[in-house]
Design an enzyme around this catalytic site. Structure first.
Site, PDB file in Angstrom:
ATOM      1  NE  ARG A  16    -117.010   7.923   6.594  1.00  0.00           N
ATOM      2  CZ  ARG A  16    -117.889   7.405   7.603  1.00  0.00           C
ATOM      3  NH1 ARG A  16    -119.031   6.861   7.167  1.00  0.00           N
ATOM      4  NH2 ARG A  16    -117.976   8.107   8.723  1.00  0.00           N
ATOM      5  CB  SER A  43    -121.661   3.708   6.135  1.00  0.00           C
ATOM      6  OG  SER A  43    -122.382   3.879   7.459  1.00  0.00           O
ATOM      7  CD  GLU A  64    -122.775  -7.371   2.083  1.00  0.00           C
ATOM      8  OE1 GLU A  64    -123.434  -8.556   2.373  1.00  0.00           O
ATOM      9  OE2 GLU A  64    -122.962  -6.500   3.028  1.00  0.00           O
ATOM     10  CG  PHE A  89    -119.503  -5.711   5.069  1.00  0.00           C
ATOM     11  CD1 PHE A  89    -119.107  -6.630   5.817  1.00  0.00           C
ATOM     12  CD2 PHE A  89    -120.285  -4.407   5.184  1.00  0.00           C
ATOM     13  CE1 PHE A  89    -119.170  -6.160   7.319  1.00  0.00           C
ATOM     14  CE2 PHE A  89    -120.484  -4.202   6.715  1.00  0.00           C
ATOM     15  CZ  PHE A  89    -119.847  -5.198   7.669  1.00  0.00           C
ATOM     16  CG  HIS A 115    -116.523   2.131   7.022  1.00  0.00           C
ATOM     17  ND1 HIS A 115    -117.158   2.672   5.950  1.00  0.00           N
ATOM     18  CD2 HIS A 115    -116.770   2.690   8.378  1.00  0.00           C
ATOM     19  CE1 HIS A 115    -117.742   3.679   6.815  1.00  0.00           C
ATOM     20  NE2 HIS A 115    -117.788   3.310   7.978  1.00  0.00           N
ATOM     21  CG  ASP A 123    -116.969   0.511  12.674  1.00  0.00           C
ATOM     22  OD1 ASP A 123    -117.796   0.861  13.851  1.00  0.00           O
ATOM     23  OD2 ASP A 123    -117.315   0.986  11.753  1.00  0.00           O
ATOM     24  CD  GLN A 127    -118.438  -4.617  11.102  1.00  0.00           C
ATOM     25  OE1 GLN A 127    -119.320  -3.728  10.285  1.00  0.00           O
ATOM     26  NE2 GLN A 127    -118.715  -5.501  11.501  1.00  0.00           N
ATOM     27  NE  ARG A 173    -116.302   5.310  11.778  1.00  0.00           N
ATOM     28  CZ  ARG A 173    -116.849   4.897  12.684  1.00  0.00           C
ATOM     29  NH1 ARG A 173    -116.253   3.649  12.882  1.00  0.00           N
ATOM     30  NH2 ARG A 173    -117.782   5.267  13.486  1.00  0.00           N
TER      31      ARG A 173
END
Length: 318
Positions: A16, A43, A64, A89, A115, A123, A127, A173
């Protein structure tokens, strides 16, 4: 043992982070690029681009579905929309909008899911994008990429901006071991063979490429010659690389940080079954959600390790 340690890989950037750096660097050259984010730019790492090009960055808040629709609208107006959020998401919350506002019209929208996988750790399962590759692959016309380290991610970011049509880029991540210390040749739909071998082939992507390289090192100490393929593009799949592996090594293990169904293993299996039936084994999350916990500990608990790859390979080699 840490990922990449057995094969001597140094720890590098998270994918990321590499994406964020690449997007900002490419922003000056690709003046039609805009970003659309769901209030998680710090993030997803679209924030550096937004600070450098504030008039080309849109934060739509934690919405989203609306985010994807806005990205589609911008793309229909001639922009290259980079829409980013956590993989869970983006693909789960906004799937219908992606289907109807991006994939169906074939718009130039670049979906970026950060992520992803269980390695995000604390998380927790809400997530964790563990079905995202399968969901993205199910959408007609969408190219799906899962780079393994910083160099391949930077190359993948440029490749997706150059690609005409919708894409999905999966990012992680945790910091990733460096597989490509001297840069990466990245072509959508063309796998990279990172290690040659003749007895068995390990096909992996993302964070599991270092795991496959570690497994190869362990297997070679036992006298086996192991090919390792970084299948960074799940769709379109490099069928030629899969067929060559089946014919030349006779055995395949597919390794991915994803559910058993709908991901890399499913794609490879379809090619193998049709073109050259070959013994094949799989290392993946199976059919389960994970839990909150230390990222490395979760990979260990759910069998996404070099040891699991070695065990799967030895089952075919015995």
């Amino acid at each position: 043992m840490a990922l990449g340690e057995l094969s001597g890989l140094k720890l590098g950037q998270a994918t990321r982070d590499a994406f964020g750096d690449a997007l900002k660097e490419l922003g000056e050259e690709y003046k039609d690029v805009v970003t659309v984010d769901g209030d998680v730019g710090n993030s997803t790492r679209t924030e550096p681009f937004a600070k450098a090009f504030p008039d080309r960055a849109f934060n739509v808040g934690i919405a989203e579905s609306n985010m994807v629709s806005v990205a589609g609208g911008l793309a229909s107006s001639g922009k290259t929309s980079v829409v980013a959020s956590f993989a869970a998401f983006l693909l789960c919350n906004a799937y219908d909008q992606i289907r109807m506002s991006v994939a169906f019209p074939g718009l130039n929208v670049k979906l970026v899911g950060s992520h992803a996988g269980i390695s995000i750790g604390e998380d927790g399962p809400s997530q964790m994008g563990i079905e995202d590759v399968g969901l993205a692959c199910s959408l007609p016309g969408v190219a799906v990429m899962v780079p393994c380290d910083a160099a391949s991610t930077k190359a993948a970011t440029k490749a997706m901006l150059d690609h005409e049509g919708p894409t999905y880029l999966r990012l992680g991540r945790p910091k990733a071991p460096v597989v490509y210390p001297n840069g990466c040749d990245f072509t959508i739909g063309k796998a990279n063979t990172v290690k040659e071998g003749t007895d068995i082939t390990l096909i992996a992507n993302g964070l599991m490429v270092p795991a496959a390289l570690d497994a190869a090192a362990a297997l070679e100490k036992k006298g086996h010659s192991v090919r390792v393929i970084d299948m960074h593009t799940v769709k379109p799949l490099d069928e030629a690389a899969v067929i060559a592996a089946a014919k030349e090594t006779g055995k395949i293990v597919v390794v991915e940080e994803h559910l058993a169904h709908g991901g890399l293993g499913s794609a490879v299996s379809m090619v193998v079954c049709k073109e050259h039936p070959t013994p094949i084994s799989f290392v993946n999350l199976g059919d389960t959600f994970a839990e909150s916990g230390d990222g490395d500990g979760l990979l260990e608990k759910y069998g996404l390790t070099a040891e699991s790859v070695v065990k799967a390979a030895e089952g075919l080699l015995s």
